[in-house]
Design an enzyme around this catalytic site. Structure first.
Site, PDB file in Angstrom:
ATOM      1  N   CYS A 212      -6.388   5.421   9.625  1.00 21.62           N
ATOM      2  CA  CYS A 212      -6.989   5.266   8.116  1.00 21.62           C
ATOM      3  C   CYS A 212      -8.534   4.406   8.453  1.00 21.62           C
ATOM      4  O   CYS A 212      -9.042   4.594   7.115  1.00 21.62           O
ATOM      5  CB  CYS A 212      -5.610   4.369   7.423  1.00 21.62           C
TER       6      CYS A 212
ATOM      7  N   CYS B 264     -15.654  -1.221   9.409  1.00 18.72           N
ATOM      8  CA  CYS B 264     -16.774  -1.078   8.922  1.00 18.72           C
ATOM      9  C   CYS B 264     -16.613  -2.631   8.272  1.00 18.72           C
ATOM     10  O   CYS B 264     -16.533  -3.579   8.089  1.00 18.72           O
ATOM     11  CB  CYS B 264     -17.021  -0.472   7.509  1.00 18.72           C
TER      12      CYS B 264
ATOM     13  N   ASP C 120      -9.269   1.499   9.245  1.00 21.56           N
ATOM     14  CA  ASP C 120      -9.732  -0.394   9.208  1.00 21.56           C
ATOM     15  C   ASP C 120      -8.477  -0.468   9.916  1.00 21.56           C
ATOM     16  O   ASP C 120      -6.640   0.068   9.610  1.00 21.56           O
ATOM     17  CB  ASP C 120     -10.219  -0.849   8.510  1.00 21.56           C
TER      18      ASP C 120
ATOM     19  N   CYS D  72     -11.044  -4.114   1.404  1.00 19.83           N
ATOM     20  CA  CYS D  72     -11.292  -4.299   2.295  1.00 19.83           C
ATOM     21  C   CYS D  72     -11.030  -5.924   2.380  1.00 19.83           C
ATOM     22  O   CYS D  72     -10.008  -6.506   3.164  1.00 19.83           O
ATOM     23  CB  CYS D  72     -12.475  -4.002   3.485  1.00 19.83           C
TER      24      CYS D  72
END
Lengths: 389, 277
Positions: free
Chosen positions: B35, B62, B37, B106
């Site tokens: 995916c 990221c 992350d 995130c």
């Protein structure tokens, strides 16, 4: 700290000589080339000079060059031209690894009812030529296949494809945005019907492109209005940028004979250095048939955006095929079409050099890169020993 | 380029609490390398006080994923488990001075890792993916997660759901499903605000809407069977069309016209009639 610009497949520095040629036409010589008076009308001659220089670079006839606003416009124009001049045919063949200017436009046409064949590539990014042959039929209006891939630099066998299509009444367009100025192209011998290029990829400014259309065929304009470009592309000419593109084409001719090999050596040094200093690294794409300036490298177990932002701290500019940099949530369609594992796609970095790249700049990248990769791998839950896939 | 705050940049360039805790009392693992992350959270918990005494992380992702992980470990330290569970993804984003909309997922990943770690410590069953119906196949997102994140963050559009969970950000096939979940979720509170019923359209809007429906919903399916349709005219509620290609003289053409009429009645106005020329 000086910017180290290794993202030349995204855009290039406007060559100072190109800019110098353009400046008068952004200042005092602001006339409209279509005007009857000398003040404007004299510019027409300058446009024709630029057209001749660009034709010279491609070994084409000046009448075969149409100036546009960008590579995307050239691509869209070429595809629509094929459909408008062959209204009964409803099939287009392209590839899975095209630039969005062709890929998304093809998908758009697919939704409008056209039949689109997307040719696959193998793990080295090479085209499935057999499937191309099998896909051709009486309904095929156009084959549109890029000259060189923007992400990997892999060069397709355009000559061979042109040979395959010759005499079949199927138009052949190639998006040569990444190839023009980097590879020698001779349209005397290369039998493509249409070819797209973009100024800012060869050290001209942004906002100028061109479409080559072989003489003798019919042409249907995409932007309709005034008589400019022999009624093939309406709209007042971008005079200064056209002159700039002409100059850039003349400079590119010199580059092809003298400096392309030097750029290629720098690229190879960068590649070899990174392979030698960072473990778990792979080069993506066919290294035998590749643009001289491009390398696409995957650093396993780390994510591309993180690498780019660490490089950014050293003012080193590159790009990535990772999902986080794509603007969507999907990583590079090119690397996925090649079957590159997701682990490597997310950690892919493209370095693209130019004739302005120096050996010192390459040294600097080789100096900082191993540390960046080591640090990010220390952060990562994946990698040697702790791989939990 | 993403617009990251200085706090995100700092937390990315100099992340706090990086690494493993070999004798961790709790470990929470979310995301996957596929995916793009993944986060592994390690907690050290004092049994007597029930407080988190140490937290470390490993993250593949990221800049904002790394920064969110760093923020999470800072936020949970010295908190009891119940206090820690009060930390929402919004708190993580706020700690960083905000995240770009497209990067909110995130912060959600941070919150999920915390939940997973504490559930493991308490011996609660770790929530299995299979529990909810998988809505987004590209990013493995269940309807349950979409509903939960939507409620916690007051999300009302599909794009917001994509920003916070990634769902719908791949092939896009599940976007109608997400839309349905959202309208289902929020309809209860909305019914009172706006009365149901078709919107009153001006003539121009109606013509445009009919054109759009025929172009995008009717034509492609007819073309798939080598047929085609042309919109000839619209007179009030009367829509006049011509069938082309294989549709011409097709025995089923009456059924086709009835189907188009039903679609337009549903989407435009109940008064619509469709006729052929």
């Amino acid at each position: 700290m000086q910017t180290i610009y290794l993202d030349n497949n995204a855009t290039t520095r406007t060559d100072p000589d190109v800019l110098a040629e353009m400046l008068p036409y952004l200042a005092d010589l602001y006339g409209n080339p279509s005007s009857m008076h000398t003040f404007g009308g004299q510019l027409h001659k300058k446009i024709e000079e630029a057209r001749a220089k660009l034709a010279d670079l491609l070994k084409a006839d000046p009448s075969e060059i149409i100036f546009t606003s960008c590579g995307t416009e050239s691509d869209n124009t070429a595809i629509m031209n094929a459909l408008e001049t062959h209204p009964r045919k409803r099939h287009i063949i392209t590839t899975r690894v095209e630039h969005p200017a062709v890929l998304n436009f093809s998908q758009h046409l697919g939704r409008k009812g056209y039949r689109i064949t997307y040719l696959p590539v193998n793990d080295a990014g090479r085209l499935d030529m057999e499937m191309l042959t099998r896909s051709l039929d009486d309904d095929t209006a156009l084959v549109t296949i890029m000259f060189a891939n923007n992400e990997t630099g892999v060069v397709f066998p355009i000559d061979e494809i042109a040979g395959l299509l010759e005499g079949r009444g199927i138009l052949f367009h190639t998006d040569a945005v990444q190839a023009v100025g980097k590879l020698p192209i001779d349209l005397n011998t290369l039998k493509v019907d249409m070819l797209s290029l973009s100024g800012h990829k060869l050290h001209a400014p942004k906002g100028i492109g061109a479409l080559y259309v072989r003489r003798g065929g019919r042409f249907y304009p995409y932007i309709i209005g005034g008589h400019q470009e022999m009624s093939r592309r309406a709209g007042t000419e971008n005079v200064a940028s056209i002159i700039g593109l002409g100059k850039a084409a003349a400079l590119a001719r010199g580059f092809l004979t003298e400096e392309a090999a030097a750029v290629s050596r720098l690229r190879d040094r960068l590649e070899a250095g990174l392979l030698g200093s960072c473990p778990d690294v792979r080069i993506n794409g066919d290294t035998k048939n590749r643009l001289p300036n491009t390398t696409n490298i995957s650093f396993e177990y780390v994510e591309g955006e993180a690498i780019l932002l660490r490089l950014n701290e050293y003012q080193i500019c590159a790009s990535s095929g990772s999902a986080c940099t794509s603007g969507s949530l999907e990583p590079s369609h090119v690397l996925r079409a090649m079957g590159v594992p997701y682990t490597a796609v997310h950690g892919s970095i493209r370095f693209s050099l130019s004739r302005f790249t120096t050996g010192e700049e390459i040294d600097r990248v080789l100096q900082v890169m191993p540390g960046i990769i080591r640090e990010l791998r220390q952060l990562s839950p994946f990698g040697r020993g702790s791989l939990t896939l | 380029m993403w617009e990251y705050t200085d706090k995100v940049k700092e937390a990315f360039l100099k992340p706090q609490n990086v690494g493993e805790i070999p004798d961790a009392d709790a470990v929470g693992e979310v995301g996957s390398i596929v995916c793009g992350d993944a986060l592994k959270l390690f907690l050290k918990i004092d049994k007597a006080s029930g407080k988190i005494t140490d937290a470390k992380f490993q993250t593949f992702g990221c800049a904002s994923a790394i920064a969110s992980s760093s923020a999470l470990t800072e936020l949970v330290k010295d908190k009891t488990l119940d206090e820690a569970l009060e930390i929402s993804n919004i708190d993580i984003a706020d700690y960083l001075g905000g995240l770009p909309d497209q990067k909110m997922h995130c912060s959600v990943m941070g919150r999920e890792a915390l939940e997973a770690a504490i559930a493991q410590y308490r011996g609660q069953p770790v929530r299995q993916k299979e529990e909810g119906r998988l809505v987004c196949k590209c990013f493995d997102v269940t309807g349950e997660k979409i509903r939960k994140v939507a409620v916690e963050n007051h999300l009302t559009t599909v794009d917001e759901i994509t920003n916070f969970t990634k769902a719908g950000g791949g092939c896009g096939e599940c976007r109608p499903d997400i839309e349905a979940i959202l309208s289902d979720l929020w309809s209860v509170s909305r019914v009172h605000e706006t009365p149901a019923g078709p919107r009153k359209l001006t003539n121009l809007q109606k013509i445009a809407l009919i054109q759009e429906i025929i172009e995008t919903q009717v034509r492609p399916s007819l073309q798939a069977d080598n047929g085609d349709i042309e919109l000839i005219d619209i007179e009030g509620d009367k829509v006049i069309v011509a069938l082309r290609g294989m549709c011409t003289g097709c025995l089923m053409s009456d059924v086709t016209i009835k189907g188009i009429q039903a679609k337009l009645r549903e989407l435009v106005s109940a008064a619509i009639t469709v006729e052929t020329r």
